[in-house]
Write an enzyme that holds these catalytic residues in place. Structure first.
Site, PDB file in Angstrom:
ATOM      1  N   HIS A   1      24.179  -9.600   9.384  1.00 38.75           N
ATOM      2  CA  HIS A   1      24.875  -8.868   8.868  1.00 38.75           C
ATOM      3  C   HIS A   1      25.191  -9.413   7.506  1.00 38.75           C
ATOM      4  CE1 HIS A   1      27.588  -5.453   8.579  1.00 38.75           C
ATOM      5  NE2 HIS A   1      28.334  -6.380   9.115  1.00 38.75           N
TER       6      HIS A   1
ATOM      7  N   GLY B   1      -8.155  -5.494 -12.527  1.00 36.91           N
ATOM      8  CA  GLY B   1      -8.356  -4.229 -11.858  1.00 36.91           C
ATOM      9  C   GLY B   1      -7.743  -2.793 -11.847  1.00 36.91           C
ATOM     10  N   THR B   2      -7.440  -1.409 -12.089  1.00 34.02           N
ATOM     11  CA  THR B   2      -7.099  -0.118 -12.135  1.00 34.02           C
ATOM     12  C   THR B   2      -5.801  -0.997 -10.943  1.00 34.02           C
ATOM     13  OG1 THR B   2      -9.062   1.564 -11.018  1.00 34.02           O
ATOM     14  CG2 THR B   2      -6.604   1.928 -10.957  1.00 34.02           C
TER      15      THR B   2
ATOM     16  N   ILE C   1       0.379   8.939  -6.303  1.00 29.15           N
ATOM     17  CA  ILE C   1       0.588   9.513  -7.606  1.00 29.15           C
ATOM     18  C   ILE C   1       1.910  10.503  -8.420  1.00 29.15           C
ATOM     19  CG2 ILE C   1      -0.674   9.465  -9.914  1.00 29.15           C
ATOM     20  CD1 ILE C   1      -3.056   8.112  -8.816  1.00 29.15           C
TER      21      ILE C   1
ATOM     22  N   ALA D   1       1.523  15.831  -5.162  1.00 26.25           N
ATOM     23  CA  ALA D   1       1.467  15.633  -4.335  1.00 26.25           C
ATOM     24  C   ALA D   1       1.866  14.458  -3.429  1.00 26.25           C
ATOM     25  CB  ALA D   1       3.296  16.901  -3.830  1.00 26.25           C
TER      26      ALA D   1
ATOM     27  N   THR E   1     -15.899  -2.227  -6.489  1.00 26.79           N
ATOM     28  CA  THR E   1     -16.007  -1.683  -7.848  1.00 26.79           C
ATOM     29  C   THR E   1     -14.370  -0.408  -7.729  1.00 26.79           C
ATOM     30  OG1 THR E   1     -17.022  -0.304  -7.024  1.00 26.79           O
ATOM     31  CG2 THR E   1     -17.525  -2.211  -8.410  1.00 26.79           C
TER      32      THR E   1
HETATM   33  P1  NAD Z   1      -3.502  11.308  -2.932  1.00 29.45           P
HETATM   34  O1  NAD Z   1      -4.060  11.266  -2.299  1.00 29.45           O
HETATM   35  O2  NAD Z   1      -2.079  10.783  -2.713  1.00 29.45           O
HETATM   36  O3  NAD Z   1      -2.649  13.118  -3.306  1.00 29.45           O
HETATM   37  C1  NAD Z   1      -2.838  13.820  -3.856  1.00 29.45           C
HETATM   38  C2  NAD Z   1      -2.679  15.159  -3.390  1.00 29.45           C
HETATM   39  O4  NAD Z   1      -2.704  16.397  -4.658  1.00 29.45           O
HETATM   40  C3  NAD Z   1      -2.964  15.866  -2.405  1.00 29.45           C
HETATM   41  O5  NAD Z   1      -1.469  16.047  -2.331  1.00 29.45           O
HETATM   42  C4  NAD Z   1      -4.119  17.383  -2.587  1.00 29.45           C
HETATM   43  O6  NAD Z   1      -3.413  17.921  -1.651  1.00 29.45           O
HETATM   44  C5  NAD Z   1      -3.553  17.908  -3.152  1.00 29.45           C
HETATM   45  N1  NAD Z   1      -4.747  18.497  -4.648  1.00 29.45           N
HETATM   46  C6  NAD Z   1      -5.467  18.408  -3.840  1.00 29.45           C
HETATM   47  N2  NAD Z   1      -5.835  18.922  -4.346  1.00 29.45           N
HETATM   48  C7  NAD Z   1      -5.370  20.074  -5.864  1.00 29.45           C
HETATM   49  C8  NAD Z   1      -5.267  21.503  -6.275  1.00 29.45           C
HETATM   50  N3  NAD Z   1      -5.687  21.940  -6.100  1.00 29.45           N
HETATM   51  N4  NAD Z   1      -4.247  21.655  -6.203  1.00 29.45           N
HETATM   52  C9  NAD Z   1      -2.600  21.303  -5.993  1.00 29.45           C
HETATM   53  N5  NAD Z   1      -2.765  20.597  -4.883  1.00 29.45           N
HETATM   54  C10 NAD Z   1      -4.013  19.810  -5.101  1.00 29.45           C
HETATM   55  O7  NAD Z   1      -3.468  10.636  -4.410  1.00 29.45           O
HETATM   56  P2  NAD Z   1      -2.955  10.098  -5.445  1.00 29.45           P
HETATM   57  O8  NAD Z   1      -1.680  10.841  -5.707  1.00 29.45           O
HETATM   58  O9  NAD Z   1      -3.671  11.108  -6.872  1.00 29.45           O
HETATM   59  O10 NAD Z   1      -3.046   9.086  -5.355  1.00 29.45           O
HETATM   60  C11 NAD Z   1      -4.747   8.761  -5.920  1.00 29.45           C
HETATM   61  C12 NAD Z   1      -4.370   7.121  -4.632  1.00 29.45           C
HETATM   62  O11 NAD Z   1      -4.069   5.769  -5.107  1.00 29.45           O
HETATM   63  C13 NAD Z   1      -4.431   7.424  -3.014  1.00 29.45           C
HETATM   64  O12 NAD Z   1      -5.091   7.508  -2.217  1.00 29.45           O
HETATM   65  C14 NAD Z   1      -3.267   6.279  -2.748  1.00 29.45           C
HETATM   66  O13 NAD Z   1      -3.533   5.551  -1.822  1.00 29.45           O
HETATM   67  C15 NAD Z   1      -3.298   5.565  -3.983  1.00 29.45           C
HETATM   68  N6  NAD Z   1      -1.908   4.671  -5.202  1.00 29.45           N
HETATM   69  C16 NAD Z   1      -1.373   4.652  -4.277  1.00 29.45           C
HETATM   70  C17 NAD Z   1       0.097   3.933  -4.811  1.00 29.45           C
HETATM   71  C18 NAD Z   1       0.750   3.071  -4.020  1.00 29.45           C
HETATM   72  O14 NAD Z   1       0.486   2.296  -2.508  1.00 29.45           O
HETATM   73  N7  NAD Z   1       2.257   3.481  -4.317  1.00 29.45           N
HETATM   74  C19 NAD Z   1       0.715   4.625  -5.682  1.00 29.45           C
HETATM   75  C20 NAD Z   1      -0.220   5.557  -6.225  1.00 29.45           C
HETATM   76  C21 NAD Z   1      -1.336   5.630  -6.295  1.00 29.45           C
END
Ligand code: NAD
Length: 460
Positions: free
Chosen positions: A439, A40-41, A183, A180, A142
């Site tokens: 420790h 998967g992804t 990802i 922010a 999916t």
């Molecule tokens: P996210 O939901 O973590 O963050 C998206 C950000 O984009 C939010 O802060 C939101 O406010 C902002 N945003 C939305 N619309 C915007 C706009 N028009 N202009 C500016 N900012 C805007 O999503 P992500 O980082 O894309 O990650 C996606 C999913 O993948 C998440 O649900 C996350 O759980 C998962 N993920 C997890 C990990 C990990 O576990 N380490 C790593 C990568 C991704």
């Protein structure tokens, strides 16, 4: 027509783990995956390749700071092609590993696009034609894809998603990250470490929405020190590329010019083209498949887990659901404790959290006590030259039961496992504080934060 007890659609962490568990429990199981590689992804273009690049880029930065450890080396040089090759090799190895696990556990693997013909019949479309298989139970796993943003013209190159950002052939000169979240911060960090100027645009007035805000504030301070630039309260309404240059449009502000754009504003569930409407599987207002606590959809015998249903889009959440779902089919009992599912951002420092945030406790009027311990008081963090960040333990004011743990600091992603176990076992902060921690280890910081809930930590 081949008949199975369970057919799983999708071989991401949710689907492949569920398929293996089902086979282990004696179900005649098949798993259908449209991509040529399993995993998967997460394995192909998500968690794993990003962690490889995070590790490599962190070592590149460390190589330049070895002098403080008394190690002098002549100019470390970046070989990006080699770094990307190592990432691809790691992914290849792991995806082949899943093929091996399928064979070992007797899971039948079908390659192609699955579509419901009825609740018990699935058509698999591939280059070789269409084959139909039968199933007593079907599990939809999916996953999700990068969410689009109106006005942002993805071109699969200059303006892309995390998939492109895992393989830029050269270090961008100026990378603009939209979002922010997980990802944006992880991949923004990778390219900043490798030399790019990185600007992160965020719609909200804070980074990492959903995470404890004290932790998010500290994270922003530390990332800024590393050179990431943030524009908060910045609503992106467009982005377009012309040749090698891109323009990003922000509502009410001046356009930004850059050479690459990473769109990271969340993910959308993959529920289209599955024939869900044919069988009547209900989706909610956000396009996610509606399920009950045992992952049953509106159609008897059809289940769904992971990114296609409600809850955080995390690989390990999907895995827990996959196992619980399969065990539920056989035993009638399926349970996932969502309060004990950690979230980790693999930046430097790492950020990890489990349970309730302070804001959530305040909103729901739960009386709590808080214990805080800074890594600057931890000997091991000093030896690692990483005495930054803190551990925060939140426990119920009357019962002392641990309700949430939030960590920003070295190896937070590993440290959070102890906190997740504590929450799963219904531990009190005193239970953690009275447990011996070796420790010198970073884990002592969690013990001291737990001590700080009701008494005083020693090293603060
Ligand atoms: P996210 O939901 O973590 O963050 C998206 C950000 O984009 C939010 O802060 C939101 O406010 C902002 N945003 C939305 N619309 C915007 C706009 N028009 N202009 C500016 N900012 C805007 O999503 P992500 O980082 O894309 O990650 C996606 C999913 O993948 C998440 O649900 C996350 O759980 C998962 N993920 C997890 C990990 C990990 O576990 N380490 C790593 C990568 C991704």
């Amino acid at each position: 027509m081949s008949e199975y007890d369970l057919v799983v659609i999708g071989a991401g962490p949710g689907g492949y783990v569920a398929a293996i568990r089902a086979a282990q429990l004696g179900m005649n199981t098949a798993c259908i995956e449209k991509e040529s590689r399993l995993g998967g992804t997460c394995l192909r273009v998500g968690c794993i390749p990003s962690k490889v690049l995070l590790e490599s880029s962190e070592r590149y930065v460390h190589a330049q700071t070895l002098a403080e450890h008394g190690i002098e080396i002549a100019g470390a040089k970046l070989n990006l092609a080699k770094m990307l090759e190592r990432k691809d090799q790691t992914v290849d190895g792991l995806t082949k590993g899943i093929e091996g696990l399928f064979k070992k556990n007797g899971v039948a693997h079908y390659r192609g696009h699955a579509r419901f013909e009825s609740a018990n019949r699935i058509a698999i479309e591939s280059a070789d034609g269409t084959e139909t298989i039968g199933a007593k139970h079907v599990l939809i796993a999916t996953g999700s894809r990068s969410a689009a943003l109106p006005g942002v013209e993805l071109d699969g190159d200059r303006i892309g998603t995390s998939t492109e950002a895992l393989s830029y052939p050269t270090v961008p000169e100026h990378l603009v990250v939209i979002g922010a979240g997980y990802i944006g911060l992880e991949l923004g960090s990778v390219w900043a470490r490798l030399g790019a100027r990185v600007t992160v645009l965020e719609y909200l007035d804070r980074i990492l929405p959903g995470m404890d805000s004290e932790v998010a504030k500290e994270a922003r301070k530390l990332f800024q020190k590393q050179g990431l630039a943030f524009k908060l309260s910045a609503k992106v309404t467009g982005a377009r590329a012309k040749g090698k240059r891109c323009t990003v449009v922000i509502e009410g502000q001046e356009d930004l010019a850059c050479d690459r754009v990473l769109l990271a504003v969340g993910r959308a569930p993959n529920t289209e083209n599955l024939g869900l409407e044919t069988v009547g599987v209900a989706v909610d207002e956000r396009g996610r498949i509606a399920v009950d606590e045992a992952f049953r959809t509106s159609v008897p015998g059809v289940y769904a887990i992971g990114d296609v249903i409600r809850g955080p889009m995390l690989a390990h959440k999907a895995e827990e659901e996959g196992i619980a779902c399969v065990e539920g089919i056989l035993s009638g009992h399926a349970h996932v404790n969502y309060d004990a599912i950690p979230g980790v951002v693999y930046t430097d420092p790492e950020i990890a959290s489990v349970g309730k945030t302070e804001e959530q406790l305040k909103e729901s009027n739960v009386p709590y006590r808080k214990g805080l311990f800074h890594f600057r008081g931890n000997g091991r963090a000093r030896a690692l030259a990483s005495p930054i960040g803190f551990v925060k333990v939140l426990a119920h004011e009357q019962t002392d039961r641990v309700l949430g743990v939030h960590i920003i600091g070295p190896r937070a992603g590993d440290l959070i496992a102890e906190a997740a176990v504590a929450i799963e076992f219904g531990a009190s902060s005193e239970d953690i504080a009275r447990s011996s921690h070796a420790h010198p280890t970073l884990a002592e910081a969690l013990k001291e934060a737990a001590m700080a809930v009701t008494a005083k930590p020693i090293h603060a």
